[in-house]
Structure formats: structure tokens, C-alpha cells
Design a protein around this motif. Sequence first.
Motif, mmCIF file in Angstrom:
data_model
loop_
_atom_site.group_PDB
_atom_site.id
_atom_site.type_symbol
_atom_site.label_atom_id
_atom_site.label_comp_id
_atom_site.label_asym_id
_atom_site.label_seq_id
_atom_site.Cartn_x
_atom_site.Cartn_y
_atom_site.Cartn_z
ATOM 1 N N UNK A 34 3.397 -12.677 -5.455
ATOM 2 C CA UNK A 34 3.920 -11.594 -6.301
ATOM 3 C C UNK A 34 3.171 -10.303 -5.995
ATOM 4 N N UNK A 35 1.852 -10.385 -5.878
ATOM 5 C CA UNK A 35 1.030 -9.213 -5.556
ATOM 6 C C UNK A 35 1.488 -8.595 -4.228
ATOM 7 N N UNK A 36 1.712 -9.441 -3.220
ATOM 8 C CA UNK A 36 2.156 -8.957 -1.918
ATOM 9 C C UNK A 36 3.509 -8.277 -1.980
ATOM 10 N N UNK A 37 4.433 -8.872 -2.735
ATOM 11 C CA UNK A 37 5.769 -8.274 -2.848
ATOM 12 C C UNK A 37 5.699 -6.942 -3.594
ATOM 13 N N UNK A 38 4.891 -6.868 -4.652
ATOM 14 C CA UNK A 38 4.744 -5.616 -5.382
ATOM 15 C C UNK A 38 4.154 -4.537 -4.479
ATOM 16 N N UNK A 39 3.171 -4.915 -3.661
ATOM 17 C CA UNK A 39 2.565 -3.958 -2.727
ATOM 18 C C UNK A 39 3.594 -3.479 -1.703
ATOM 19 N N UNK A 40 4.428 -4.395 -1.202
ATOM 20 C CA UNK A 40 5.472 -4.014 -0.238
ATOM 21 C C UNK A 40 6.459 -3.028 -0.843
ATOM 22 N N UNK A 41 6.642 -3.121 -2.155
ATOM 23 C CA UNK A 41 7.580 -2.223 -2.834
ATOM 24 C C UNK A 41 6.919 -0.924 -3.274
ATOM 25 N N UNK A 42 5.643 -0.747 -2.913
ATOM 26 C CA UNK A 42 4.938 0.474 -3.278
ATOM 27 C C UNK A 42 4.434 0.467 -4.701
ATOM 28 N N UNK A 43 4.196 -0.725 -5.246
ATOM 29 C CA UNK A 43 3.686 -0.859 -6.612
ATOM 30 C C UNK A 43 2.346 -1.600 -6.602
ATOM 31 N N UNK A 44 1.360 -1.069 -5.880
ATOM 32 C CA UNK A 44 0.064 -1.753 -5.819
ATOM 33 C C UNK A 44 -0.750 -1.494 -7.083
ATOM 34 N N UNK A 45 -1.920 -2.082 -7.137
ATOM 35 C CA UNK A 45 -2.814 -1.869 -8.268
ATOM 36 C C UNK A 45 -2.790 -3.041 -9.209
ATOM 37 N N UNK A 46 -2.917 -2.740 -10.491
ATOM 38 C CA UNK A 46 -2.935 -3.757 -11.537
ATOM 39 C C UNK A 46 -1.608 -4.510 -11.524
ATOM 40 N N UNK A 47 -1.662 -5.793 -11.207
ATOM 41 C CA UNK A 47 -0.433 -6.575 -11.066
ATOM 42 C C UNK A 47 0.390 -6.614 -12.344
ATOM 43 N N UNK A 48 -0.255 -6.716 -13.500
ATOM 44 C CA UNK A 48 0.492 -6.796 -14.755
ATOM 45 C C UNK A 48 1.285 -5.514 -14.979
ATOM 46 N N UNK A 49 0.635 -4.372 -14.808
ATOM 47 C CA UNK A 49 1.318 -3.092 -15.013
ATOM 48 C C UNK A 49 2.407 -2.890 -13.958
ATOM 49 N N UNK A 50 2.110 -3.256 -12.702
ATOM 50 C CA UNK A 50 3.097 -3.095 -11.628
ATOM 51 C C UNK A 50 4.301 -4.002 -11.865
ATOM 52 N N UNK A 51 4.040 -5.235 -12.287
ATOM 53 C CA UNK A 51 5.133 -6.169 -12.550
ATOM 54 C C UNK A 51 5.981 -5.682 -13.714
ATOM 55 N N UNK A 52 5.360 -5.199 -14.765
ATOM 56 C CA UNK A 52 6.111 -4.666 -15.910
ATOM 57 C C UNK A 52 6.943 -3.440 -15.494
ATOM 58 N N UNK A 53 6.374 -2.595 -14.644
ATOM 59 C CA UNK A 53 7.108 -1.419 -14.171
ATOM 60 C C UNK A 53 8.317 -1.862 -13.347
ATOM 61 N N UNK A 54 8.106 -2.841 -12.456
ATOM 62 C CA UNK A 54 9.222 -3.344 -11.656
ATOM 63 C C UNK A 54 10.303 -3.915 -12.561
#
Length: 88
Positions: A34-54
Motif C-alpha cells: 500500500x505504501x508503495x502504491x501511494x508513493x507511485x501515485x504521488x501521495x508519500x509520507x504518513x500512510x494513514x493520511x495519504x490513504x485517507x486522502x486517496x
Amino acid sequence: MSDLRQMFRAVGTALAGVVATDTTAAPPADPDVVHGMLAELGLPGDDDAALRRFQAEAGLTVDGFAGPVTTHALVTAVRDRHHWDLAA
């Protein structure tokens, strides 16, 4: 080999969200995937905040949980991003 196994695990979780009617039946995706996919989408950093934003941007229930529906949306978004990157 480990990356391939993790990607298959993520895809399997995503498919469970598409096929299963009970979205609690499948476990959440591997946090590293999940962290890798969020980073690929330009949503790095805190995984919880990035996942909620996605989740919010994708119109999903914002719960910070990478269950089958969210994982399916992540896999689709990453696939689409790769498609458009190759088309450019």
C-alpha cells in the motif's frame, strides 16, 4: 521475487473486493505494498493520511483501512497512471 509476491497479494485483495459481497472477508493489503502504491501515485509520507486522502479523492469510504475496495481502487489508479505515463 518478494515484490512480485506482494503485488500478487495486493491484486488478490483487490479482486476479493470486486468479487466478494462481504468486503470484510478479505484481509487488508500488505502495508508495504500500500505504501508503495501511494508513493507511485504521488501521495508519500504518513500512510494513514495519504490513504485517507486517496480514499476521499476516489469517492470511497474514508476509514484509513486498505481493505478490498480501497486496494482495488489503488491497483486501478496505479495501472492507469502507468498507462498514461507510457502514452506520453
